[in-house]
Scaffold this motif. Structure first.
Motif, PDB file in Angstrom:
ATOM      1  N   ASN A 217      24.119 -64.476  -8.652  1.00  0.00           N
ATOM      2  CA  ASN A 217      24.265 -65.646  -9.349  1.00  0.00           C
ATOM      3  C   ASN A 217      24.456 -66.041  -8.215  1.00  0.00           C
ATOM      4  N   ILE A 218      25.556 -65.147  -7.044  1.00  0.00           N
ATOM      5  CA  ILE A 218      25.665 -65.252  -5.760  1.00  0.00           C
ATOM      6  C   ILE A 218      26.000 -65.002  -5.184  1.00  0.00           C
ATOM      7  N   GLY A 219      24.177 -65.136  -5.617  1.00  0.00           N
ATOM      8  CA  GLY A 219      23.579 -64.074  -3.963  1.00  0.00           C
ATOM      9  C   GLY A 219      23.962 -62.756  -3.707  1.00  0.00           C
ATOM     10  N   HIS A 220      23.221 -62.038  -2.575  1.00  0.00           N
ATOM     11  CA  HIS A 220      23.997 -61.105  -2.055  1.00  0.00           C
ATOM     12  C   HIS A 220      24.657 -60.655  -1.141  1.00  0.00           C
ATOM     13  N   GLN A 221      25.905 -59.592  -1.274  1.00  0.00           N
ATOM     14  CA  GLN A 221      26.268 -59.600  -0.247  1.00  0.00           C
ATOM     15  C   GLN A 221      27.279 -60.809   0.082  1.00  0.00           C
ATOM     16  N   HIS A 222      27.977 -61.699  -0.868  1.00  0.00           N
ATOM     17  CA  HIS A 222      28.837 -62.726  -0.410  1.00  0.00           C
ATOM     18  C   HIS A 222      30.348 -62.060   0.033  1.00  0.00           C
ATOM     19  N   PRO A 223      30.250 -62.499   1.254  1.00  0.00           N
ATOM     20  CA  PRO A 223      31.299 -61.585   1.734  1.00  0.00           C
ATOM     21  C   PRO A 223      32.264 -61.694   1.716  1.00  0.00           C
ATOM     22  N   LYS A 224      32.830 -62.970   0.122  1.00  0.00           N
ATOM     23  CA  LYS A 224      34.710 -63.120  -0.159  1.00  0.00           C
ATOM     24  C   LYS A 224      34.615 -62.202  -1.338  1.00  0.00           C
ATOM     25  N   VAL A 225      33.244 -61.798  -1.979  1.00  0.00           N
ATOM     26  CA  VAL A 225      32.931 -60.590  -3.490  1.00  0.00           C
ATOM     27  C   VAL A 225      33.168 -59.632  -2.376  1.00  0.00           C
ATOM     28  N   VAL A 226      32.556 -59.345  -1.321  1.00  0.00           N
ATOM     29  CA  VAL A 226      32.613 -58.097  -0.677  1.00  0.00           C
ATOM     30  C   VAL A 226      34.054 -57.781  -0.064  1.00  0.00           C
ATOM     31  N   ALA A 227      34.729 -58.157  -0.023  1.00  0.00           N
ATOM     32  CA  ALA A 227      35.826 -57.622   1.270  1.00  0.00           C
ATOM     33  C   ALA A 227      36.759 -57.728  -0.308  1.00  0.00           C
ATOM     34  N   ALA A 228      37.246 -57.975  -1.320  1.00  0.00           N
ATOM     35  CA  ALA A 228      37.560 -58.241  -2.743  1.00  0.00           C
ATOM     36  C   ALA A 228      37.678 -56.952  -3.000  1.00  0.00           C
ATOM     37  N   ILE A 229      36.103 -55.883  -3.157  1.00  0.00           N
ATOM     38  CA  ILE A 229      35.994 -55.174  -3.012  1.00  0.00           C
ATOM     39  C   ILE A 229      36.255 -53.814  -1.992  1.00  0.00           C
ATOM     40  N   GLN A 230      36.400 -53.962  -1.319  1.00  0.00           N
ATOM     41  CA  GLN A 230      37.288 -53.735   0.173  1.00  0.00           C
ATOM     42  C   GLN A 230      37.970 -53.161  -0.092  1.00  0.00           C
ATOM     43  N   GLU A 231      38.962 -54.410  -0.473  1.00  0.00           N
ATOM     44  CA  GLU A 231      40.802 -54.103  -0.654  1.00  0.00           C
ATOM     45  C   GLU A 231      40.731 -53.829  -1.766  1.00  0.00           C
ATOM     46  N   GLN A 232      40.469 -54.801  -2.283  1.00  0.00           N
ATOM     47  CA  GLN A 232      40.740 -53.321  -4.271  1.00  0.00           C
ATOM     48  C   GLN A 232      40.605 -51.890  -4.281  1.00  0.00           C
ATOM     49  N   ALA A 233      39.413 -51.097  -3.100  1.00  0.00           N
ATOM     50  CA  ALA A 233      39.052 -49.547  -2.932  1.00  0.00           C
ATOM     51  C   ALA A 233      40.513 -49.633  -2.363  1.00  0.00           C
ATOM     52  N   ALA A 234      40.806 -49.954  -1.638  1.00  0.00           N
ATOM     53  CA  ALA A 234      41.802 -49.626  -0.430  1.00  0.00           C
ATOM     54  C   ALA A 234      43.297 -49.669  -1.694  1.00  0.00           C
ATOM     55  N   ARG A 235      43.549 -49.797  -2.924  1.00  0.00           N
ATOM     56  CA  ARG A 235      44.416 -50.518  -3.507  1.00  0.00           C
ATOM     57  C   ARG A 235      44.474 -49.877  -4.343  1.00  0.00           C
ATOM     58  N   LEU A 236      43.221 -49.474  -5.317  1.00  0.00           N
ATOM     59  CA  LEU A 236      43.663 -48.265  -6.710  1.00  0.00           C
ATOM     60  C   LEU A 236      42.083 -48.889  -6.550  1.00  0.00           C
ATOM     61  N   CYS A 237      40.850 -47.345  -6.907  1.00  0.00           N
ATOM     62  CA  CYS A 237      40.070 -47.467  -7.704  1.00  0.00           C
ATOM     63  C   CYS A 237      39.612 -47.297  -9.306  1.00  0.00           C
ATOM     64  N   THR A 238      40.011 -46.823  -9.528  1.00  0.00           N
ATOM     65  CA  THR A 238      39.725 -46.296 -11.024  1.00  0.00           C
ATOM     66  C   THR A 238      41.434 -46.021 -11.497  1.00  0.00           C
ATOM     67  N   LEU A 239      41.783 -46.664 -12.614  1.00  0.00           N
ATOM     68  CA  LEU A 239      42.378 -46.626 -13.799  1.00  0.00           C
ATOM     69  C   LEU A 239      42.156 -46.412 -14.985  1.00  0.00           C
ATOM     70  N   ALA A 240      42.302 -45.951 -15.986  1.00  0.00           N
ATOM     71  CA  ALA A 240      42.058 -45.408 -17.341  1.00  0.00           C
ATOM     72  C   ALA A 240      42.505 -46.841 -17.686  1.00  0.00           C
ATOM     73  N   PRO A 241      41.451 -47.300 -19.267  1.00  0.00           N
ATOM     74  CA  PRO A 241      41.495 -48.521 -19.641  1.00  0.00           C
ATOM     75  C   PRO A 241      42.790 -49.063 -20.284  1.00  0.00           C
TER      76      PRO A 241
END
Length: 457
Positions: free
Chosen positions: A67-91
Motif C-alpha cells: 500500500n505504500i509501495g516498494h522499499q519505502h525508506p522510513k519503513v526499511v529504516a525502522a526494520i533495520q533499527e529494530q533488527a539491530a536492537r531486538l530481532c525476536t521475542l516470544a509473544p
C-alpha cells in the motif's frame, strides 16, 4: 525513475535465479511445470524490474499489499533499527514495538475494537476470528458469501467462496455459503442498488432462519470483496447485516485483509458505511507486507470472554518485533504523508474518472467499480448480454482472451492484477498522479486486445 541496476544485475544472474527457483521452489496455486516466474532484481516505489532491466509499473501492488509501495525508506529504516536492537521475542512478553503497533491499529479501528491479536497473515487472522466467535457464542456454524476469498488454511479455505475452495472443501466444516449483493450480476433479479440491498438482506435473513439462528456463531464478509471482484456493497447492506447479527446474537466479522489500511480511501473500508463489526481481520497493508503480519481487532465483549478463560490459540511469531516495527513505521508514515487521503483523491479524481472514459471506448469493459485505489473492470464478450470475456474459472484455451490481455499489459511495462474475467486496478495507495495516469494509459492500450474477442469485433 530508472532501475537501480548493479554489477550483479545481469541476464546471467537472472537466469541463475530462475534456474534455482525452478529446481527448488514450490509455488502456490500453480501447476509447477506450467509456470515461468519472472526473476525480479529490485523494486522501488510503484515499480519493480527484472535482470534484463525491464521495468514494470505495479498495478497489482504485488498481491494488493504494498500500500505504500516498494522499499519505502522510513519503513526499511525502522526494520533495520529494530533488527539491530531486538530481532525476536516470544509473544508472551510485553514488547514496546508490539504494544505500539497494537495501539496504533486500535486507534484506527471503528468502535470499541481496542484489543489486537497478532498473526502472521490474513488466513491465520480469519482462523482465529472464527475460533473466537465460536468460543464466544458456543455455536459452530459460520456463514460466508460465494463471491469471497478468506485465505487458504483449513477454516479459511472452507469459508472462501471462489473455486480455490473446491479441492479442499470438506462440506463438513460448519460453513454455509449465501449470495451477497452484486447488482451487475444480480442473483436476485434486482434492477436498482436499493432492490439489490433489500433482496440480498431478505435472502440472508431466510438463510439464517432455515439454518437455525441458535446454531450460527458468525457471519464473515469482506467489507469490500477483493479478489472476487471489488463489489462495493450497496448503501444499507452492511448495516442490515449488523442488525441481523444483533437480532440473533451472531458475531459479525469483517475481513479487511485486502480492503484495510487506506486501500479504499479510509483506514478501514467499513468506515464508508459507519458500521462497526465485532471482529476485524487485517494483514497486507498494515505494514505493506514488508514483514509478514496480520491480526484480529477484537471488541470489548469478545475480549471479556477471555478475561479469565484462556484463549486456546497462539503462534510462535505472533506480534513479531520486526513485523510490528514495520507496522508502526507504515502507519506513522501513512499518517504523516496523507496516504489514506491521497488514495481517496486518486479514486475520486484520477482513477475513477479515467476508468469511466476507458469504459466508453472499449466494448470489452462491461462495468467499472471501486473506491480509492481499489477498482475492478468487468470484461465481457457482449455489453448487452454481459457474457464474461472468459467462462467462470476458465483455464487453458478457454482463458486465452484474458491471457492475451495480461501479456499485452506486461509487454508494455504494466503489471496487472487479473482474475477470471476481470482486471483490477490496485496500485500502491501513494502512487503519484503521473504514475497512475501512465498506468491507465497502458491499460487503455492493452484493452484493445480484449476488444478483439467481443461480439462487436
Amino acid at each position: 525513475m530508472t532501475p537501480h541496476v548493479t554489477t550483479g544485475d545481469t541476464a546471467a544472474t537472472g537466469a541463475a535465479v530462475k534456474a534455482a527457483d525452478r529446481a527448488h521452489v514450490f509455488h502456490s496455486w500453480s501447476a509447477q511445470a506450467l509456470i515461468d516466474p519472472l526473476a525480479v532484481a529490485g523494486a522501488e516505489g510503484s515499480y519493480f524490474w527484472d535482470y534484463d532491466g525491464h521495468r514494470y509499473l505495479d498495478f497489482a501492488s504485488q498481491l494488493v499489499n504494498t500500500n505504500i509501495g516498494h522499499q519505502h525508506p522510513k519503513v526499511v529504516a525502522a526494520i533495520q533499527e529494530q533488527a539491530a536492537r531486538l530481532c525476536t521475542l516470544a509473544p508472551g512478553f510485553a514488547v514496546d514495538v508490539r504494544s505500539e503497533a497494537a495501539r496504533l491499529i486500535a486507534e484506527r479501528t471503528p468502535g470499541d475494537l481496542d484489543k489486537v491479536f497478532f498473526t502472521n497473515g490474513g488466513a491465520e487472522a480469519v482462523e482465529n476470528a472464527v475460533r473466537m466467535a465460536r468460543l464466544h457464542t458456543g455455536r459452530q456454524k459460520v456463514l460466508s458469501t460465494y463471491r469471497s476469498y478468506h485465505g487458504a488454511t483449513a477454516a479459511a479455505i472452507n469459508l472462501t467462496g471462489d473455486p480455490r475452495r473446491w479441492p479442499s472443501d470438506t462440506a463438513a466444516a460448519g460453513v454455509v455459503h449465501f449470495w451477497g449483493p452484486f447488482l451487475y450480476r444480480s442473483p436476485f433479479h434486482a434492477a436498482t442498488e436499493a432492490e439489490e440491498c433489500e433482496r440480498a438482506l431478505a435472502h440472508l435473513a431466510d438463510t439464517i432462519a432455515f439454518e437455525g439462528p441458535a446454531t450460527i456463531a458468525a457471519i464473515i464478509l469482506e467489507s469490500v470483496p477483493g479478489t472476487a471482484g471489488i463489489m462495493i456493497p450497496p448503501a444499507g447492506y452492511l448495516a442490515g447485516v449488523r442488525e441481523l447479527c444483533d437480532r440473533h446474537g451472531i458475531v459479525f466479522i469483517l475481513d479487511e485483509v485486502m480492503s484495510g489500511f487506506g486501500r479504499t480511501g479510509k483506514w478501514f473500508a467499513a468506515q464508508h458505511w459507519d458500521v462497526t463489526p465485532d471482529l476485524i481481520t487485517f494483514a497486507k497493508g498494515v505494514n505493506s507486507g514488508y514483514v509478514p503480519l496480520g491480526g484480529v481487532a477484537i471488541s470489548a465483549a469478545i475480549a471479556e470472554t477471555f478475561a479469565t478463560r484462556p484463549y486456546p490459540g497462539g503462534l510462535t511469531y505472533s506480534g513479531h518485533p520486526l513485523a510490528c516495527a514495520a507496522a508502526v513505521a507504515t502507519i506513522n508514515t501513512m499518517e504523516e504523508e496523507g496516504v489514506v487521503e491521497h488514495a481517496a483523491h486518486l479514486g475520486e479524481n484520477v482513477i475513477g474518472p479515467a476508468l469511466a472514459e476507458i469504459a466508453e471506448r472499449h466494448p470489452s469493459v462491461g462495468e467499472v467499480r471501486g473506491l480509492g485505489a481499489f477498482w475492478a473492470l468487468e470484461l465481457v464478450r457482449d455489453e448487452e448480454t454481459r457474457e464474461p470475456l472468459v467462462p467462470y474459472n476458465a483455464a487453458g484455451a478457454d482463458n486465452a482472451p484474458m491471457a492475451e490481455f495480461a501479456a499485452a499489459c506486461k509487454a508494455s511495462g504494466l503489471w496487472p492484477f487479473v482474475n477470471m474475467n476481470r482486471t483490477h486496478v490496485v496500485p500502491p495507495c501513494n502512487i503519484t498522479e503521473a504514475e497512475a495516469k501512465e498506468g491507465l494509459a497502458l491499460l487503455d492500450e492493452a484493452l484493445t486486445v480484449a476488444d478483439r474477442h467481443t461480439t462487436s469485433a
